[in-house]
Design an enzyme around this catalytic site. Structure first.
Site, mmCIF file in Angstrom:
data_model
loop_
_atom_site.group_PDB
_atom_site.id
_atom_site.type_symbol
_atom_site.label_atom_id
_atom_site.label_comp_id
_atom_site.label_asym_id
_atom_site.label_seq_id
_atom_site.Cartn_x
_atom_site.Cartn_y
_atom_site.Cartn_z
ATOM 1 N N GLN A 90 -1.083 2.454 -6.056
ATOM 2 C CA GLN A 90 -2.473 2.425 -5.890
ATOM 3 C C GLN A 90 -3.101 2.258 -7.144
ATOM 4 O O GLN A 90 -4.201 1.422 -7.105
ATOM 5 C CB GLN A 90 -2.897 4.031 -5.497
ATOM 6 C CG GLN A 90 -3.394 4.218 -4.098
ATOM 7 C CD GLN A 90 -3.348 5.729 -3.812
ATOM 8 O OE1 GLN A 90 -2.955 6.740 -4.360
ATOM 9 N NE2 GLN A 90 -3.840 6.095 -2.577
ATOM 10 N N TYR A 134 -3.121 0.198 7.495
ATOM 11 C CA TYR A 134 -4.131 -1.047 8.060
ATOM 12 C C TYR A 134 -4.227 -0.763 9.592
ATOM 13 O O TYR A 134 -3.450 -0.039 10.159
ATOM 14 C CB TYR A 134 -3.049 -2.417 7.895
ATOM 15 C CG TYR A 134 -3.395 -2.960 6.624
ATOM 16 C CD1 TYR A 134 -4.390 -3.298 6.151
ATOM 17 C CD2 TYR A 134 -2.012 -2.702 5.878
ATOM 18 C CE1 TYR A 134 -4.384 -3.980 4.916
ATOM 19 C CE2 TYR A 134 -2.033 -3.529 4.726
ATOM 20 C CZ TYR A 134 -3.335 -4.175 4.079
ATOM 21 O OH TYR A 134 -3.203 -4.587 2.909
ATOM 22 N N ARG A 160 0.947 -1.099 -0.091
ATOM 23 C CA ARG A 160 0.060 -0.044 -0.190
ATOM 24 C C ARG A 160 0.802 1.168 0.123
ATOM 25 O O ARG A 160 0.987 1.991 1.006
ATOM 26 C CB ARG A 160 -0.830 -0.062 1.384
ATOM 27 C CG ARG A 160 -1.748 -1.132 1.184
ATOM 28 C CD ARG A 160 -2.826 -0.823 2.645
ATOM 29 N NE ARG A 160 -3.834 -1.814 2.349
ATOM 30 C CZ ARG A 160 -4.794 -1.887 3.275
ATOM 31 N NH1 ARG A 160 -4.989 -1.037 3.990
ATOM 32 N NH2 ARG A 160 -5.669 -3.009 3.191
ATOM 33 N N ASP A 163 -3.737 -1.914 -7.443
ATOM 34 C CA ASP A 163 -4.259 -2.620 -6.184
ATOM 35 C C ASP A 163 -5.595 -3.167 -6.436
ATOM 36 O O ASP A 163 -6.687 -2.674 -6.390
ATOM 37 C CB ASP A 163 -4.267 -1.541 -5.185
ATOM 38 C CG ASP A 163 -4.432 -2.204 -3.910
ATOM 39 O OD1 ASP A 163 -4.895 -3.357 -3.791
ATOM 40 O OD2 ASP A 163 -4.597 -1.450 -2.654
ATOM 41 N N SER A 210 -8.059 -2.851 -3.541
ATOM 42 C CA SER A 210 -8.519 -1.662 -3.397
ATOM 43 C C SER A 210 -9.937 -1.268 -4.533
ATOM 44 O O SER A 210 -11.040 -1.109 -4.074
ATOM 45 C CB SER A 210 -7.816 -0.518 -3.765
ATOM 46 O OG SER A 210 -7.047 -0.246 -2.606
HETATM 47 P P1 NAD Z 1 -9.083 -2.911 5.410
HETATM 48 O O1 NAD Z 1 -9.850 -4.005 4.363
HETATM 49 O O2 NAD Z 1 -7.686 -3.509 5.738
HETATM 50 O O3 NAD Z 1 -10.131 -2.765 6.708
HETATM 51 C C1 NAD Z 1 -11.280 -2.019 6.559
HETATM 52 C C2 NAD Z 1 -11.429 -1.251 7.711
HETATM 53 O O4 NAD Z 1 -11.841 -1.672 8.867
HETATM 54 C C3 NAD Z 1 -10.088 -0.162 7.944
HETATM 55 O O5 NAD Z 1 -10.647 1.383 7.699
HETATM 56 C C4 NAD Z 1 -9.801 -0.609 9.174
HETATM 57 O O6 NAD Z 1 -9.362 0.540 10.095
HETATM 58 C C5 NAD Z 1 -11.252 -0.926 9.869
HETATM 59 N N1 NAD Z 1 -11.109 -1.464 11.315
HETATM 60 C C6 NAD Z 1 -10.191 -2.583 11.617
HETATM 61 N N2 NAD Z 1 -10.661 -2.979 12.910
HETATM 62 C C7 NAD Z 1 -11.652 -2.338 13.197
HETATM 63 C C8 NAD Z 1 -12.529 -2.327 14.571
HETATM 64 N N3 NAD Z 1 -12.218 -3.016 15.427
HETATM 65 N N4 NAD Z 1 -13.601 -1.378 14.526
HETATM 66 C C9 NAD Z 1 -13.754 -0.744 13.379
HETATM 67 N N5 NAD Z 1 -13.150 -0.482 12.342
HETATM 68 C C10 NAD Z 1 -12.154 -1.603 12.217
HETATM 69 O O7 NAD Z 1 -8.859 -1.616 4.982
HETATM 70 P P2 NAD Z 1 -8.641 -0.899 3.371
HETATM 71 O O8 NAD Z 1 -10.029 -0.752 2.764
HETATM 72 O O9 NAD Z 1 -7.833 -1.841 2.601
HETATM 73 O O10 NAD Z 1 -7.959 0.460 3.593
HETATM 74 C C11 NAD Z 1 -7.433 0.860 4.765
HETATM 75 C C12 NAD Z 1 -6.567 2.107 4.598
HETATM 76 O O11 NAD Z 1 -5.472 1.765 3.572
HETATM 77 C C13 NAD Z 1 -7.302 3.280 3.886
HETATM 78 O O12 NAD Z 1 -7.012 4.665 4.459
HETATM 79 C C14 NAD Z 1 -7.046 3.282 2.452
HETATM 80 O O13 NAD Z 1 -7.119 4.568 1.570
HETATM 81 C C15 NAD Z 1 -5.435 2.782 2.646
HETATM 82 N N6 NAD Z 1 -4.985 2.075 1.300
HETATM 83 C C16 NAD Z 1 -4.064 2.762 0.672
HETATM 84 C C17 NAD Z 1 -3.686 2.059 -0.417
HETATM 85 C C18 NAD Z 1 -2.373 2.667 -1.358
HETATM 86 O O14 NAD Z 1 -1.917 3.571 -0.894
HETATM 87 N N7 NAD Z 1 -2.125 1.950 -2.386
HETATM 88 C C19 NAD Z 1 -4.260 0.943 -0.978
HETATM 89 C C20 NAD Z 1 -5.284 0.373 -0.255
HETATM 90 C C21 NAD Z 1 -5.733 1.143 0.936
#
Ligand code: NAD
Length: 374
Positions: free
Chosen positions: A125, A228, A120, A128, A131
């Site tokens: 991005q 994460y 990530r 991915d 995403s």
């Molecule tokens: P994910 O699928 O790992 O998790 C989903 C969400 O659940 C996350 O926001 C996490 O904080 C939340 N979560 C975990 N435990 C929890 C709890 N106990 N209670 C409530 N919420 C909880 O997450 P994701 O969708 O992959 O994205 C996470 C972050 O990573 C985002 O900010 C996203 O923009 C970023 N991201 C960046 C890139 C990149 O830069 N290439 C790629 C993918 C995601």
């Protein structure tokens, strides 16, 4: 380089290239060969691929001489015959659960690249697949909830009286959660959302939803490591349970998306809490495959407990095969084109790179990824 695009197995309607990416690959000087019927379930015909510059053939002819093989899911261990030694195998290869297949890729001399292990980082991005597919899943979760809910989402003022807006709560505001908030807002629901990462508060507000956060115990400051979340302390979990209890009793729709990499999904809603919800409420649990955020959730099924429908959502992006294939295919194109060498008309890996060691599973006959070897 010849790029082969394979048809997916029966349970997988998505395809790893669309006519747009075929055209772009041929524009880079590659030859693209698509297995007959590969795009059918995503709404793409063989003639669409032909018009974009691909040749169409059976699996044997498509694989012959191919230096890169694009797939949605990794082939089984007994499906690698016909793949050329040294070829790149690129797709969602599910290495943790498919050790036998990974071993077969190594034995066949393939260089297997698991796109779901893309780091990530900003540069990656556009490559991915997690995403791009989560985005669609977040949207579809709300659409499915709306269709299972026996009432309307928006407020409606009619001659026969007013219909109240549905109250929708999104738990876990990553990629899927943000899209779920946006979709529920578009449908006219009153939306609130929660996460353990403080950075999401502003994102929730910017979509016009209400943030519901544990304030008494510190959560994860900012984005968290690599974006994460980690496992939370007992104290946090207790405070979160109290917060959730008082909030979900007033909700009609709950979408849960919380995941922790490498761990079972955190339990966010207990059976006791379900009892407090209104009869007819709907929960869509997007973490169903990782054990579920909701007690009693069954992956791939809809169960009813205490009058609440719990939908154990699995691979929702498959139900939007056309868009899911388009985004997935562009992720693969963005990856390969970023490394494309104009002279050899093939990707050329640099000596030092952050992406390749993270996604490369096998090389020179061996399993090489440290997540599998350590
Ligand atoms: P994910 O699928 O790992 O998790 C989903 C969400 O659940 C996350 O926001 C996490 O904080 C939340 N979560 C975990 N435990 C929890 C709890 N106990 N209670 C409530 N919420 C909880 O997450 P994701 O969708 O992959 O994205 C996470 C972050 O990573 C985002 O900010 C996203 O923009 C970023 N991201 C960046 C890139 C990149 O830069 N290439 C790629 C993918 C995601």
């Amino acid at each position: 380089m010849k790029i082969a695009v394979l048809a997916s197995p029966a349970d997988e309607p998505r395809v790893a290239a669309i006519p747009e990416t075929v055209k772009k690959f041929t524009g880079l000087g590659a030859d693209v060969a698509v297995e007959a019927g590969a795009g059918e379930r995503a709404g793409i015909s063989d003639s669409d691929y032909r018009e974009a510059g691909a040749t169409i053939g059976d699996r044997t002819s498509v694989l012959k001489g191919a230096g890169a093989i694009l797939v949605v899911q990794g082939p089984d261990a007994d499906e690698v015959s016909g793949m050329e030694k040294g070829a790149l195998l690129i797709g969602a290869l599910d290495p943790v659960n498919r050790g036998d297949a990974v071993k077969a890729y190594a034995d066949a001399g393939l260089e297997a690249l698991a796109m779901e292990w893309m780091p990530r980082i900003t540069r990656a991005q556009s490559m991915d697949i997690l995403s791009s597919q989560s985005n669609l899943a977040g949207y579809k979760a709300v659409v499915d909830a709306a269709s299972a809910y026996g009432r309307a989402f928006p407020m409606m003022m009619t001659a026969a009286g007013t219909v109240s807006p549905a109250k929708c709560f999104v738990m876990g505001v990553g990629v899927a959660g943000l899209q779920a908030i946006a979709t529920a807002k578009r449908l006219g629901a009153q939306v609130s959302a929660t996460d353990v990462r403080s950075a999401t508060k502003e994102q929730i507000k910017s979509l016009g939803a209400k943030p519901i956060f544990v304030e008494s115990v510190e959560g994860i400051e900012g984005e968290g490591s690599g974006g994460y979340a980690g496992e939370m302390s007992d104290e946090y979990r207790k405070a979160q349970a109290e917060l959730v209890s008082s909030h979900i009793a007033k909700q009609d729709i709950v979408i849960t998306t919380a995941l922790i990499p490498g761990r079972p999904a955190p339990r966010l809603i207990s059976d006791e809490q379900l009892k407090t919800m209104r009869t007819g409420s709907v929960i869509v649990d997007l973490a169903a495959e990782a054990g579920g955020n909701v007690e009693g959730c069954v992956a791939g099924e809809t169960v009813e407990r205490h009058g609440v429908k719990i939908i154990g959502a699995v691979q929702l992006s498959r139900t939007l095969a056309g868009d899911a294939s388009a985004l997935f295919s562009r992720n693969l194109y963005n990856f390969l084109s970023a490394y494309w060498d104009e002279e050899s008309k093939a990707p050329a890996w640099p000596e030092e790179d952050e992406i390749l060691p993270a996604i490369r599973l096998t090389e020179d006959g061996k399993v090489v990824n440290e997540r599998l070897t350590s």
